[in-house]
Design a protein around this motif. Structure first.
Motif, PDB file in Angstrom:
ATOM      1  N   ASP A  42      39.228  32.352  30.289  1.00  0.00           N
ATOM      2  CA  ASP A  42      40.386  32.117  31.164  1.00  0.00           C
ATOM      3  C   ASP A  42      40.363  33.012  32.388  1.00  0.00           C
ATOM      4  N   ARG A  43      39.725  34.189  32.249  1.00  0.00           N
ATOM      5  CA  ARG A  43      39.704  35.177  33.328  1.00  0.00           C
ATOM      6  C   ARG A  43      38.286  35.710  33.496  1.00  0.00           C
ATOM      7  N   VAL A  44      37.699  35.380  34.644  1.00  0.00           N
ATOM      8  CA  VAL A  44      36.351  35.827  34.975  1.00  0.00           C
ATOM      9  C   VAL A  44      36.471  36.914  36.035  1.00  0.00           C
ATOM     10  N   CYS A  45      35.869  38.061  35.787  1.00  0.00           N
ATOM     11  CA  CYS A  45      35.899  39.174  36.738  1.00  0.00           C
ATOM     12  C   CYS A  45      34.520  39.281  37.387  1.00  0.00           C
ATOM     13  N   LEU A  46      34.515  39.286  38.717  1.00  0.00           N
ATOM     14  CA  LEU A  46      33.268  39.363  39.481  1.00  0.00           C
ATOM     15  C   LEU A  46      33.325  40.549  40.421  1.00  0.00           C
TER      16      LEU A  46
ATOM     17  N   ASP B 103      37.726  26.147  33.948  1.00  0.00           N
ATOM     18  CA  ASP B 103      39.060  26.112  34.548  1.00  0.00           C
ATOM     19  C   ASP B 103      39.706  27.500  34.444  1.00  0.00           C
ATOM     20  N   ALA B 104      38.911  28.512  34.765  1.00  0.00           N
ATOM     21  CA  ALA B 104      39.340  29.907  34.659  1.00  0.00           C
ATOM     22  C   ALA B 104      39.715  30.455  36.033  1.00  0.00           C
ATOM     23  N   THR B 105      40.503  31.517  36.029  1.00  0.00           N
ATOM     24  CA  THR B 105      40.806  32.243  37.256  1.00  0.00           C
ATOM     25  C   THR B 105      39.690  33.236  37.515  1.00  0.00           C
ATOM     26  N   LEU B 106      39.242  33.275  38.766  1.00  0.00           N
ATOM     27  CA  LEU B 106      38.200  34.212  39.168  1.00  0.00           C
ATOM     28  C   LEU B 106      38.850  35.409  39.844  1.00  0.00           C
ATOM     29  N   HIS B 107      38.618  36.589  39.299  1.00  0.00           N
ATOM     30  CA  HIS B 107      39.115  37.842  39.872  1.00  0.00           C
ATOM     31  C   HIS B 107      37.923  38.532  40.523  1.00  0.00           C
ATOM     32  N   ALA B 108      37.881  38.506  41.857  1.00  0.00           N
ATOM     33  CA  ALA B 108      36.729  39.042  42.584  1.00  0.00           C
ATOM     34  C   ALA B 108      37.102  40.329  43.295  1.00  0.00           C
ATOM     35  N   VAL B 109      36.254  41.343  43.165  1.00  0.00           N
ATOM     36  CA  VAL B 109      36.512  42.633  43.799  1.00  0.00           C
ATOM     37  C   VAL B 109      35.318  43.100  44.610  1.00  0.00           C
ATOM     38  N   TYR B 110      35.643  43.788  45.682  1.00  0.00           N
ATOM     39  CA  TYR B 110      34.673  44.489  46.512  1.00  0.00           C
ATOM     40  C   TYR B 110      35.168  45.925  46.555  1.00  0.00           C
ATOM     41  N   VAL B 111      34.314  46.885  46.217  1.00  0.00           N
ATOM     42  CA  VAL B 111      34.738  48.285  46.167  1.00  0.00           C
ATOM     43  C   VAL B 111      34.093  49.069  47.293  1.00  0.00           C
ATOM     44  N   VAL B 112      34.937  49.695  48.119  1.00  0.00           N
ATOM     45  CA  VAL B 112      34.473  50.615  49.150  1.00  0.00           C
ATOM     46  C   VAL B 112      34.211  51.935  48.433  1.00  0.00           C
ATOM     47  N   ASP B 113      32.968  52.338  48.407  1.00  0.00           N
ATOM     48  CA  ASP B 113      32.534  53.517  47.663  1.00  0.00           C
ATOM     49  C   ASP B 113      32.997  54.798  48.362  1.00  0.00           C
ATOM     50  N   GLU B 114      33.879  55.550  47.693  1.00  0.00           N
ATOM     51  CA  GLU B 114      34.369  56.810  48.256  1.00  0.00           C
ATOM     52  C   GLU B 114      33.247  57.808  48.493  1.00  0.00           C
ATOM     53  N   ALA B 115      32.212  57.753  47.667  1.00  0.00           N
ATOM     54  CA  ALA B 115      31.095  58.690  47.846  1.00  0.00           C
ATOM     55  C   ALA B 115      30.419  58.462  49.188  1.00  0.00           C
ATOM     56  N   VAL B 116      30.428  57.234  49.653  1.00  0.00           N
ATOM     57  CA  VAL B 116      29.831  56.915  50.948  1.00  0.00           C
ATOM     58  C   VAL B 116      30.763  57.342  52.073  1.00  0.00           C
ATOM     59  N   THR B 117      32.024  56.993  51.972  1.00  0.00           N
ATOM     60  CA  THR B 117      32.954  57.248  53.076  1.00  0.00           C
ATOM     61  C   THR B 117      33.326  58.720  53.211  1.00  0.00           C
TER      62      THR B 117
ATOM     63  N   ASP C 185      37.894  27.738  46.833  1.00  0.00           N
ATOM     64  CA  ASP C 185      38.818  26.666  47.182  1.00  0.00           C
ATOM     65  C   ASP C 185      38.100  25.317  47.181  1.00  0.00           C
ATOM     66  N   ALA C 186      36.916  25.283  47.761  1.00  0.00           N
ATOM     67  CA  ALA C 186      36.136  24.042  47.813  1.00  0.00           C
ATOM     68  C   ALA C 186      35.742  23.571  46.407  1.00  0.00           C
ATOM     69  N   ALA C 187      35.569  24.516  45.485  1.00  0.00           N
ATOM     70  CA  ALA C 187      35.187  24.188  44.112  1.00  0.00           C
ATOM     71  C   ALA C 187      36.397  23.963  43.208  1.00  0.00           C
ATOM     72  N   GLY C 188      37.598  24.144  43.757  1.00  0.00           N
ATOM     73  CA  GLY C 188      38.808  23.970  42.961  1.00  0.00           C
ATOM     74  C   GLY C 188      39.076  25.111  42.000  1.00  0.00           C
ATOM     75  N   VAL C 189      38.581  26.297  42.314  1.00  0.00           N
ATOM     76  CA  VAL C 189      38.735  27.478  41.455  1.00  0.00           C
ATOM     77  C   VAL C 189      39.859  28.364  41.987  1.00  0.00           C
ATOM     78  N   THR C 190      40.756  28.757  41.108  1.00  0.00           N
ATOM     79  CA  THR C 190      41.792  29.727  41.460  1.00  0.00           C
ATOM     80  C   THR C 190      41.137  31.095  41.549  1.00  0.00           C
ATOM     81  N   ILE C 191      41.382  31.792  42.664  1.00  0.00           N
ATOM     82  CA  ILE C 191      40.741  33.091  42.870  1.00  0.00           C
ATOM     83  C   ILE C 191      41.754  34.129  43.307  1.00  0.00           C
ATOM     84  N   GLU C 192      41.589  35.321  42.816  1.00  0.00           N
ATOM     85  CA  GLU C 192      42.343  36.490  43.260  1.00  0.00           C
ATOM     86  C   GLU C 192      41.310  37.507  43.731  1.00  0.00           C
TER      87      GLU C 192
END
Length: 153
Positions: free
Chosen positions: A3-7, A30-44, A79-86
């Protein structure tokens, strides 16, 4: 089943393959996709940014803009694939933030990309994917991408 896929994505070639896998899985389940991008504090935080006048010009700002761009493109594909994304751009240690999000959304599966590298390369630099695998309790799929060490950034 899922139901919940984390990427986790960083916009690189390995992440693009993981994004495609995650989108296909979320669409099929028919799962919700939870997608994250992490700004690495070690870099910044490792970079003083003395030549920048304000924070809108520093590396954190540039990485945030890039993360928003990566997630925006992924949201269009979802959206084009009909996937709910956060989506979320986060700040901190990438491995820690990815695991925290998986915990918060009660992920059924975590999907990560990785580049296949030589043992020498991995022993020197490691990878976020390796660190996530060591600390997460969630089921995890690693999407491998063959990249020669000469192609490494």
């Amino acid at each position: 089943m899922y139901d919940r896929v984390c990427l986790a994505t960083n916009g690189g070639v390995a992440s693009e393959n993981a994004e495609t896998h995650a989108l296909n899985l979320a669409a099929a389940m028919d799962a919700t996709l939870h997608a994250v991008y992490v700004v690495d504090e070690a870099v910044t935080t490792a970079y003083s940014g003395d030549e920048y006048v304000d924070t809108a010009e520093g590396p954190a700002h540039g990485l945030t803009e890039y993360g928003n761009s990566v997630l925006g493109a992924l949201a269009e594909r979802a959206d084009a694939a009909g996937v709910t994304i956060e989506t979320a751009v986060l700040y901190g240690s990438p491995a820690d933030e990815i695991v925290t999000v998986a915990d918060e959304v009660d992920a059924d599966i975590v999907i990560l990309g990785t580049k296949r590298r030589s043992d020498e390369y991995r022993s020197l630099l490691g990878s976020v994917t390796d660190r996530v695998l060591r600390v997460t309790d969630w089921s995890t799929t690693v999407v491998k991408t063959n990249v020669s060490d000469e192609d490494a950034p």
